[in-house]
Design an enzyme around this catalytic site. Structure first.
Site: not given
Ligand SMILES: *[C@@H]1O[C@H](CO)[C@@H](O)[C@H](O)[C@H]1NC(C)=O
Ligand SMILES: *[C@@H]1O[C@H](CO)[C@@H](O)[C@H](O)[C@H]1NC(C)=O
Ligand SMILES: *[C@@H]1O[C@H](CO)[C@@H](O)[C@H](O)[C@H]1NC(C)=O
Ligand SMILES: *[C@@H]1O[C@H](CO)[C@@H](O)[C@H](O)[C@H]1NC(C)=O
Length: 390
Positions: A215, A238
Site C-alpha cells: 500500500d 501505492h
C-alpha cells in the site's frame, strides 16, 4: 608528578566528554528472563525490563541481543519515564504471534510506544510480523506493527520490518521525528500494508530508506506539518500520498517537502487525495527530483477520492494550494498527470516544471487529466494545456 596528574586529568575529561551513549545504562532483556527461543512468549520479561529502565534517571538502553528471536504478544511500552532518554536497541529479532494466537487483545496494534520522550529505536535487528496469517482476512482487526503515540523527539534508525499484518509504522501526535535507514518489506499483493503513516505530527525528517509494500509508501494525514522526505525508494506499493484528507473533519497538512525519491513499479507516485465535502487544506507542498520507473500514475491530485465519477453534490472541499511538482523523469504506464480538482474549490498555485514522463510501453499514450486547476507549467512532457506559462 605534575605530568602524571595532567594525563589523569586529560583522561577524565575525555571520558566525560565522550559519546553520551557510552554512559547509557544498558539492560539486556535476557537478564529479565526473556528466552529468545522464537516460541516462548517473552512479553513479561520485556515489560519488566521496560519498567526498570523507565523508572531510572539518566540515559537508559534496553538491549534486544543478536542471534535470538523474541516472541511478543501485543505490548505497550508506556511513559512518561524518569529517564532522559531511552534507546530501544534492537539487534536480534522480534516476532509477532500468528492470527490464531493473537486473540482479542491489542486494539489493532502490536508494539506500541506511548508518551515516551527522547526515544531511539535502532539497531540492525528485525521486526517480523505475521502478515501471511492475516492477509487473506482483510476485514479482521489486523494490527499495525509499530505504533508511536505522543513520543516527542523520536528517532528510528536502521531497523528492518517485514510482513506486517497491516501498517508498518504509525507515528501519531509526535513532534521532532527522525527516521533514517529503515527497510520495510512485504509482497506487492499484501493488503493495506502502508509503510509509514503520519498523523498529527510535525518536524519530521525521513530519509535514506527503502519501502517495498502493498500500500502507500508514506501517508501524510491530517494535522501534519514540517515533513521532509529525502532519498526514499518506494516500490512496489501505492506511492507517497498526502491524505486522504477531509473524511470526517477539517484536516490540515502543510510544509511537506519530498526530494530525490524513486517510485519503481508503484500504482501512484506523488499524490494528494481528498474526499469531496471535507474541509481544511493541503498547502505548501513540493515534490522535487523524482525518478519514475514504470509508475502507473506518477502525478495525481484527486479531490474526488472515494467516489470518482459518482460523487454526490457538495458545497465544500479541502483546499489544495501551492503544490510544486519539479524534476520528474522516467516512465509511466497509465496516466502521466492527473489534476482532478474540485468544482467547489479549484486547486490554485499548482506548478509543474522540468517533467519528462514517457510511456513504459512504446507507442502507448499517457493520459493527462486537468480539471478546475490554476497554476503554471513549463518544460513538461506530455503537454498540460490547462495551465499557463509562468
Ligand atoms: C543501515 O541499516 C543496515 C541494516 O540495518 C545496516 O547494516 C547499516 O549499517 C545501516 N547504515 C547506516 C549508515 O547506518
Ligand atoms: C525541512 O527542509 C526545509 C528546507 O530545506 C528546512 O527549512 C526545514 O528545517 C526542514 N525540516 C526539518 C524537520 O528538518
Ligand atoms: C538520491 O537518491 C539516490 C538513490 O536513493 C542516492 O543514491 C543519491 O545519493 C541521492 N542524491 C542525493 C543528492 O542525495
Ligand atoms: C525496479 O523494480 C524491478 C522489479 O522489482 C527490479 O527488477 C528493478 O531492478 C528495479 N529498478 C531499479 C532501478 O531499482
Amino acid at each position: 608528578m605534575g605530568l602524571v596528574l595532567c594525563f589523569v586529568f586529560v583522561f577524565i575529561v575525555s571520558v566525560a566528554l565522550g559519546n553520551g551513549q557510552l554512559q547509557s545504562n544498558v539492560v539486556d532483556v535476557t537478564s529479565f528472563g526473556a528466552l529468545g527461543d522464537g516460541k516462548t512468549d517473552d512479553s513479561k520479561a520485556f515489560l519488566e525490563a521496560w519498567e526498570k529502565i523507565c523508572g531510572e534517571k539518566g540515559s537508559q538502553t534496553l538491549q534486544i541481543p543478536i542471534g535470538k528471536t523474541f516472541k511478543l504478544r501485543p505490548i505497550l511500552f508506556k511513559g512518561p519515564c524518569k529517564s532522559n532518554s531511552i534507546n530501544f536497541r534492537l539487534l536480534g529479532k522480534i516476532s509477532a504471534p500468528t492470527k490464531s494466537e493473537w486473540g482479542e487483545k491489542g486494539n489493532g496494534r502490536w508494539i506500541i510506544f506511548k508518551d515516551v520522550k527522547n526515544l531511539i529505536v535502532d539497531g540492525s535487528g528485525i521486526i517480523q510480523g505475521s502478515g501471511p496469517t492475516w492477509w487473506n482476512d482483510v476485514h479482521s482487526n489486523r494490527p499495525t506493527s509499530l505504533a508511536f503515540r505522543s513520543c516527542d523527539n523520536l528517532r528510528l534508525k536502521s531497523i528492518t520490518s517485514i510482513n506486517s499484518a497491516k501498517k508498518y509504522i504509525s507515528i501519531n501526535s509526535c513532534t521532532e521525528v527522525t527516521v533514517f535507514n529503515v527497510t520495510l518489506i512485504a509482497p506487492e499483493h499484501s493488503p493495506n500494508t502502508d509503510g509509514i503513516n503520519l498523523v498529527g505530527s510535525s518536524q519530521v525528517n525521513l530519509f535514506h530508506s527503502t519501502i517495498a509494500t502493498g500500500d502507500d509508501c508514506v501517508a501524510i494525514n491530517g494535522g501534519c506539518s514540517g515533513i521532509n522526505i529525502t532519498n526514499v525508494y518506494c516500490g512496489p506499493g501505492h506511492g507517497l500520498s498526502v491524505g486522504s484528507l477531509g473524511g470526517n473533519k477539517a484536516e490540515k497538512v502543510e510544509h511537506v517537502h519530498v526530494k530525490n525519491c524513486t517510485f519503481n513499479g508503484t500504482q501512484n507516485g506523488a499524490r494528494i487525495k481528498t474526499y469531496p465535502g471535507g474541509s481544511g487544506y493541503a498547502k505548501s507542498i513540493s515534490f522535487k527530483d523524482i525518478i519514475l520507473i514504470n509508475t502507473r500514475n506518477p502525478i495525481i491530485i484527486d479531490q474526488h477520492y472515494g467516489c470518482r465519477d459518482h460523487c454526490p453534490p457538495t458545497t465544500s472541499a479541502v483546499e489544495v494550494s501551492d503544490v510544486k511538482f519539479i524534476g520528474f523523469h522516467g516512465s509511466a504506464s497509465k496516466g502521466a498527470i492527473t489534476l482532478s480538482c474540485s468544482e467547489v474549490k479549484r486547486c490554485n498555485g499548482i506548478v509543474l516544471e522540468d517533467i519528462t514522463i514517457i510511456p513504459a510501453t512504446k507507442g502507448k499514450t499517457l493520459e493527462v487529466v486537468c480539471n478546475n486547476v490554476d497554476g503554471t507549467v513549463q518544460d513538461t512532457t506530455p503537454t498540460v494545456s490547462c495551465l499557463s506559462k509562468p
